[in-house]
Each structure stands twice: as structure tokens, then as C-alpha cells.
Design a protein around this motif. Sequence first.
Motif, PDB file in Angstrom:
ATOM      1  N   GLU A  10       0.834  -1.215   0.000  1.00 10.64           N
ATOM      2  CA  GLU A  10       0.000   0.000   0.000  1.00 10.64           C
ATOM      3  C   GLU A  10       0.864   1.259   0.000  1.00 10.64           C
ATOM      4  O   GLU A  10       0.603   2.216  -0.735  1.00 10.64           O
ATOM      5  N   ILE A  11       1.893   1.237   0.836  1.00  5.19           N
ATOM      6  CA  ILE A  11       2.783   2.415   0.922  1.00  5.19           C
ATOM      7  C   ILE A  11       3.484   2.626  -0.417  1.00  5.19           C
ATOM      8  O   ILE A  11       3.560   3.752  -0.918  1.00  5.19           O
ATOM      9  N   LEU A  12       3.963   1.538  -1.014  1.00  2.00           N
ATOM     10  CA  LEU A  12       4.633   1.681  -2.317  1.00  2.00           C
ATOM     11  C   LEU A  12       3.695   2.273  -3.361  1.00  2.00           C
ATOM     12  O   LEU A  12       4.101   3.118  -4.162  1.00  2.00           O
ATOM     13  N   THR A  13       2.452   1.836  -3.337  1.00  2.28           N
ATOM     14  CA  THR A  13       1.474   2.383  -4.280  1.00  2.28           C
ATOM     15  C   THR A  13       1.283   3.872  -4.050  1.00  2.28           C
ATOM     16  O   THR A  13       1.262   4.663  -4.991  1.00  2.28           O
ATOM     17  N   GLU A  14       1.176   4.246  -2.770  1.00  7.52           N
ATOM     18  CA  GLU A  14       1.037   5.677  -2.444  1.00  7.52           C
ATOM     19  C   GLU A  14       2.234   6.493  -2.908  1.00  7.52           C
ATOM     20  O   GLU A  14       2.088   7.607  -3.405  1.00  7.52           O
ATOM     21  N   VAL A  19       8.786   8.774  -4.483  1.00  5.81           N
ATOM     22  CA  VAL A  19       9.440   8.964  -3.189  1.00  5.81           C
ATOM     23  C   VAL A  19      10.075   7.627  -2.812  1.00  5.81           C
ATOM     24  O   VAL A  19       9.421   6.582  -2.893  1.00  5.81           O
ATOM     25  N   ARG A  20      11.340   7.663  -2.429  1.00  9.47           N
ATOM     26  CA  ARG A  20      12.039   6.425  -2.083  1.00  9.47           C
ATOM     27  C   ARG A  20      11.658   5.985  -0.671  1.00  9.47           C
ATOM     28  O   ARG A  20      11.607   6.811   0.254  1.00  9.47           O
ATOM     29  N   SER A 202      18.796  15.689  -5.902  1.00 11.73           N
ATOM     30  CA  SER A 202      18.941  15.975  -4.477  1.00 11.73           C
ATOM     31  C   SER A 202      17.927  15.166  -3.676  1.00 11.73           C
ATOM     32  O   SER A 202      16.905  14.720  -4.209  1.00 11.73           O
ATOM     33  N   ILE A 203      18.224  14.994  -2.392  1.00  9.64           N
ATOM     34  CA  ILE A 203      17.400  14.130  -1.534  1.00  9.64           C
ATOM     35  C   ILE A 203      16.889  14.924  -0.335  1.00  9.64           C
ATOM     36  O   ILE A 203      17.670  15.594   0.349  1.00  9.64           O
ATOM     37  N   LEU A 204      15.589  14.821  -0.084  1.00 11.99           N
ATOM     38  CA  LEU A 204      14.999  15.396   1.125  1.00 11.99           C
ATOM     39  C   LEU A 204      14.378  14.250   1.920  1.00 11.99           C
ATOM     40  O   LEU A 204      13.318  13.731   1.572  1.00 11.99           O
ATOM     41  N   MET A 222      12.219  11.090   0.225  1.00 11.03           N
ATOM     42  CA  MET A 222      12.637   9.830   0.844  1.00 11.03           C
ATOM     43  C   MET A 222      12.004   9.723   2.216  1.00 11.03           C
ATOM     44  O   MET A 222      12.160  10.635   3.036  1.00 11.03           O
ATOM     45  N   VAL A 223      11.266   8.631   2.458  1.00 11.15           N
ATOM     46  CA  VAL A 223      10.659   8.434   3.771  1.00 11.15           C
ATOM     47  C   VAL A 223      11.345   7.261   4.477  1.00 11.15           C
ATOM     48  O   VAL A 223      11.822   6.339   3.827  1.00 11.15           O
ATOM     49  N   ARG A 224      11.393   7.351   5.799  1.00 13.72           N
ATOM     50  CA  ARG A 224      12.042   6.311   6.607  1.00 13.72           C
ATOM     51  C   ARG A 224      10.975   5.672   7.487  1.00 13.72           C
ATOM     52  O   ARG A 224      10.517   6.281   8.458  1.00 13.72           O
ATOM     53  N   ILE A 225      10.554   4.461   7.136  1.00 11.65           N
ATOM     54  CA  ILE A 225       9.404   3.856   7.811  1.00 11.65           C
ATOM     55  C   ILE A 225       9.801   2.525   8.450  1.00 11.65           C
ATOM     56  O   ILE A 225      10.324   1.641   7.780  1.00 11.65           O
ATOM     57  N   GLY A 226       9.553   2.436   9.772  1.00 12.44           N
ATOM     58  CA  GLY A 226       9.884   1.223  10.503  1.00 12.44           C
ATOM     59  C   GLY A 226       8.659   0.473  10.988  1.00 12.44           C
ATOM     60  O   GLY A 226       8.253  -0.552  10.425  1.00 12.44           O
TER      61      GLY A 226
END
Length: 234
Positions: A10-14, A19-20, A202-204, A222-226
Motif C-alpha cells: 500500500e505504501i509503495l502504491t502511495e 518517493v524512495r 537531491s534528496i529530502l 525519501m521516507v524512513r518507515i519502521g
Amino acid sequence: MAIDRETYHEILTELDGKVRLVAVSKTKPIEDILALYAEGQRDFGENYVQELVDKQPQLPADIRWHFIGHLQSNKVKYIISSVHLIHGVDSLRLLKEIDRQASRAGRVVDVLLQVFIAREETKFGLDAVELADMLKAVRREPATAVPDEWANIRIRGLMGMASNSDDPDMVQQEFRALRELFDQYFPTAASPVSADQPPLPSILSMGMSGDYKLAVAEGSTMVRIGSLLFGKRP
Ligand SMILES: *Cc1c(COP(=O)(O)O)cnc(C)c1O
């Protein structure tokens, strides 16, 4: 323990390929990382040097390891050969040590500068003035730069963490402030690696399990999801 495959997809689809996603696997076992790897995930984030050093050799070599924790200068050497992107650089001293160790390892290491955006006392990072000073120190005119200094790092962009808050307006404002700094200092793409190569994007890096939607709406790349992927940590 099990990963949440449905949420992952789901997150990948969003994120829609724009966004990486960095899957934050700190404290999680090898089996869970492999399970997400089997779904196609290649970017993983770790916070602790020893944990990254232990896990990396046990896992596939094509994983891109992101170091997202607070890195101490004296530990840079342990991760320098395995790390793909260091997110949390917040001092010139640390940046110099990364450059020095990268040079010894014969590689160029990508880094992000961490900016303090939260209204909380406990988070690391630079304020706007310190950020400007650091970029000035590194981006001197070529004529005055010491040859080879900074030859082994590339500052690719910025990273930040919003307040751990239920107030979406506050979180949104914090992300927006970071995005404005990003636009100011990293307008289109980081400098070209060399004259004959195109500039790198560039990366945010902003957004975690609880706030990544707000971060993406404010321009995160780029999001960091755990915990959404791996479950809550102890
Ligand atoms: C742990 C951590 C994350 C992931 O947090 P979740 O809330 O589990 O998604 C992201 N970024 C940093 C810097 C972290 O330390």
C-alpha cells in the motif's frame, strides 16, 4: 514476528515511484529483513553502528544500507565500506571524518545534513545558521579549496524529524520549514560528479510511520518507515 506485506505494498502504491522508501529495520531480526527483501525492498535503514556491522554480512550484498542514527566520529570507520547513505550528519567534525575514512576506503560516500526542525529538546541536528555555515565551509570557491578536501563526500540533501505530536498543523509547518531550506540550498540537483556526468538528484529525507503522508505532501523525496512495516519496537 512478521512483516506487514499488505501495508508495504500500500505504501509503495502511495509513493508511486516518486518517493524512495527506506525500511527502518533497527532492532528487527534478519528473517524480517529477508521477508521484506523477498517482496523487492532494497533500501534498509539502521540506527546503531554495531547492529549494522552485525547484520550487513548476513544479508544480500545488493541491499542499500542507510545509516539514520546519530553517528559518532570515532565509529565512522566501522560502517564506511558498507553504507549507501548517511542521513544524520550534523557537524563539520563528523563530515571531515567521513571524508577522511571514505578516502582511505577508496570511495565517495553520499551524506545528508540533519536539520533540527522539531520543537523538542531531544533531537539532533543543525539550526538554519549552522546549516548555512557548514555549506559555506564545504562549498568554497574552487580556487580557494584545499585540493582533495571533500573529494570523498557528496552532500546530497537534507534530513529532518518532526515533533512527535498529534498536531498535524505543527508537523506540517516543521516539514515545510525543512523543505524551504532544501529548496534554498539544493535547488534542482546536487553538483555533478564530474563535468561529463549529469547532476545527481537531491534528496529530502523526511517522514516516518506516523507522519510520512504529511511529509510527502510537503515535498519529501525519501521516507524512513519502521513500525508500520515491521511492527512496534520494544
Ligand atoms: C526509528 C527511526 C525511524 C522509523 O520510525 P518509525 O516510527 O518506526 O517509522 C525513522 N527515522 C529515524 C531517524 C529513526 O530513528
